[in-house]
Design a protein around this motif. Sequence first.
Motif, short mmCIF file in Angstrom:
data_model
loop_
_atom_site.label_atom_id
_atom_site.label_comp_id
_atom_site.label_asym_id
_atom_site.label_seq_id
_atom_site.Cartn_x
_atom_site.Cartn_y
_atom_site.Cartn_z
N GLU A 39 -15.07 -8.34 -1.12
CA GLU A 39 -14.71 -6.94 -0.89
C GLU A 39 -13.97 -6.41 -2.13
O GLU A 39 -12.85 -6.80 -2.39
CB GLU A 39 -13.81 -6.86 0.34
N GLU A 73 0.55 4.67 1.56
CA GLU A 73 0.37 5.87 2.40
C GLU A 73 1.69 6.62 2.62
O GLU A 73 1.75 7.85 2.53
CB GLU A 73 -0.24 5.49 3.76
N THR A 85 0.88 -1.17 0.00
CA THR A 85 0.00 0.00 0.00
C THR A 85 0.93 1.22 0.00
O THR A 85 2.14 1.07 0.15
CB THR A 85 -0.96 -0.02 1.23
N ARG A 99 1.33 -8.55 -1.23
CA ARG A 99 1.10 -8.89 0.16
C ARG A 99 1.31 -10.39 0.27
O ARG A 99 0.65 -11.16 -0.43
CB ARG A 99 -0.34 -8.52 0.59
N1 5CA Z 1 -4.32 1.77 1.42
C1 5CA Z 1 -5.66 1.26 1.53
C2 5CA Z 1 -6.58 1.94 0.62
S1 5CA Z 1 -5.80 2.58 -0.72
C3 5CA Z 1 -5.67 -0.23 1.27
O1 5CA Z 1 -4.65 -0.83 1.03
N2 5CA Z 1 -6.84 -0.82 1.38
S2 5CA Z 1 -7.16 -2.37 1.32
O2 5CA Z 1 -6.22 -3.11 2.08
O3 5CA Z 1 -8.53 -2.51 1.71
O4 5CA Z 1 -7.03 -2.85 -0.16
C4 5CA Z 1 -7.85 -2.26 -1.16
C5 5CA Z 1 -8.52 -3.30 -2.00
O5 5CA Z 1 -7.55 -4.14 -2.62
C6 5CA Z 1 -9.41 -4.27 -1.24
O6 5CA Z 1 -10.68 -3.72 -1.03
C7 5CA Z 1 -9.45 -5.47 -2.15
O7 5CA Z 1 -10.47 -5.31 -3.13
C8 5CA Z 1 -8.10 -5.43 -2.82
N3 5CA Z 1 -7.19 -6.45 -2.24
C9 5CA Z 1 -6.64 -6.45 -1.01
N4 5CA Z 1 -5.88 -7.55 -0.83
C10 5CA Z 1 -5.97 -8.27 -1.97
C11 5CA Z 1 -5.41 -9.52 -2.41
N5 5CA Z 1 -4.59 -10.24 -1.63
N6 5CA Z 1 -5.71 -9.96 -3.67
C12 5CA Z 1 -6.51 -9.24 -4.47
N7 5CA Z 1 -7.06 -8.06 -4.10
C13 5CA Z 1 -6.80 -7.58 -2.87
#
Ligand code: 5CA
Length: 438
Positions: A280, A111, A109, A140
């Motif tokens: 989500e 930030e 991410t 991740r």
């Molecule tokens: N920094 C914040 C907002 S920018 C952030 O990282 N939010 S998050 O963790 O919610 O991730 C945003 C979106 O990325 C999630 O809603 C999801 O749709 C997608 N996401 C998160 N992890 C994964 C993953 N391992 N594989 C695919 N999509 C993912």
Amino acid sequence: MRLSQYFLPLIRENPSEAQIVSHRLMLRAGMIRQSSAGIYSWLPLGLRVLKRVEQIVREEQDRSGAQEILMPTIQPAELWRESGRYDDYGKEMLRIQDRHDREMLYGPTNEEVVTDIVRGAIRSYRDLPKNLYHIQWKFRDEVRPRFGVMRGREFLMKDNYSFDLDAAGAKHSYNKMFVAYLRTFARMGLKAIPMRADTGPIGGDLSHEFQILAETGESAVFCDRRWLETDTTADDVDYDGDLEPLFRKWTALYAATDEIHDPQKCPIPPDELVTARGIEVGQTFYFGTKYSVPLGAVVAGPNGEEVALEMGSYGIGVSRLVGALIEANHDDAGIIWPESVAPFRLGLINLRAADAKCREAADDLYAKLRGAGVEVLYDDRDESPGAKFAAMDLIGLPDQLIIGPRSLAAGTIECKNRRSGERQNLPIDAALARFAAG
Ligand code: 5CA
């Protein structure tokens, strides 16, 4: 595109490693291939869909006033030490050392990186508000990558970051994204319900997850029964106007993820509550000065005083959306793309590739459709009709045009709608006119 030349490695059998329908269909339709656990290559058909999803996300971000940038995937550990998250983030973060033994990481991410950019560039309250986004790969190191692109380790995310002078401004920025998200998902034909959510490692105290109800979803969610009949299409909005009424409208009915749902405190009675699973596809966060204070992102306020920036961040899972779209749009024969994200608008099938008349008519129609700017996948292969129908149904283009000796003798062509299954014989010119007109 001629199918005889296209790189479309279809798979007939169900791949045993795929547990959910979207993963199975993405592999079978030749959209992706696994490279290592939770890491995929996108093949031509899959990449076309990914790009279309990305473009809708981009257009709605631009419309809301957010500005696109591109930050790197590799980040310095140093910045994360400044924010205090380097140790907290744990094993999910892929840590790397460069040749000079400097600690780097593959960004999960952004930030820290974006705050670093802004702190060096914005000095006065007059430069605010700002909202910057990028569409970039994230990593991740998930404990259990699964379900194909739904929970990958490397995945494409749209993430943006808002910077405001005060809490009221920050809430307006939050509302803008909230509305932009409703519009984005609606354009893809998806019903995404905004649910109160926990903020996890991103932090803050106001957050919503946008959840698509689906049995295969990984999140346990709870919502008011009336959500099931609510249409989430959001009309065009004036992003500079007051968005609070819209925000209230879309948060009036109860909806919460299980981290935040407390049966004891739930405001609605059990018989009005739906317990379901959700995918989500996006999350929004307001976290005030959580990053701006430790990183020193401050501006001079109207009276010359130093003010720490009020921030929010907003993510959309771009690659996850491709899987979610298939979960919401398929049948036993394969995928059924909504037009807005379809890899090609039309499939053209020549049932008798060896027949000169059929080939001539199909080639001619293909050239005319292309000339009119229609994206067509033309099955000109020398295969059995059954194999051609099965392939076209599997990859799920919205409409199919089918040319065979019998219809050709009558001067017509068969049009089949993939979603309804409806078939219609049309004069060839009429078919051309229908699709050429968009
Ligand atoms: N920094 C914040 C907002 S920018 C952030 O990282 N939010 S998050 O963790 O919610 O991730 C945003 C979106 O990325 C999630 O809603 C999801 O749709 C997608 N996401 C998160 N992890 C994964 C993953 N391992 N594989 C695919 N999509 C993912």
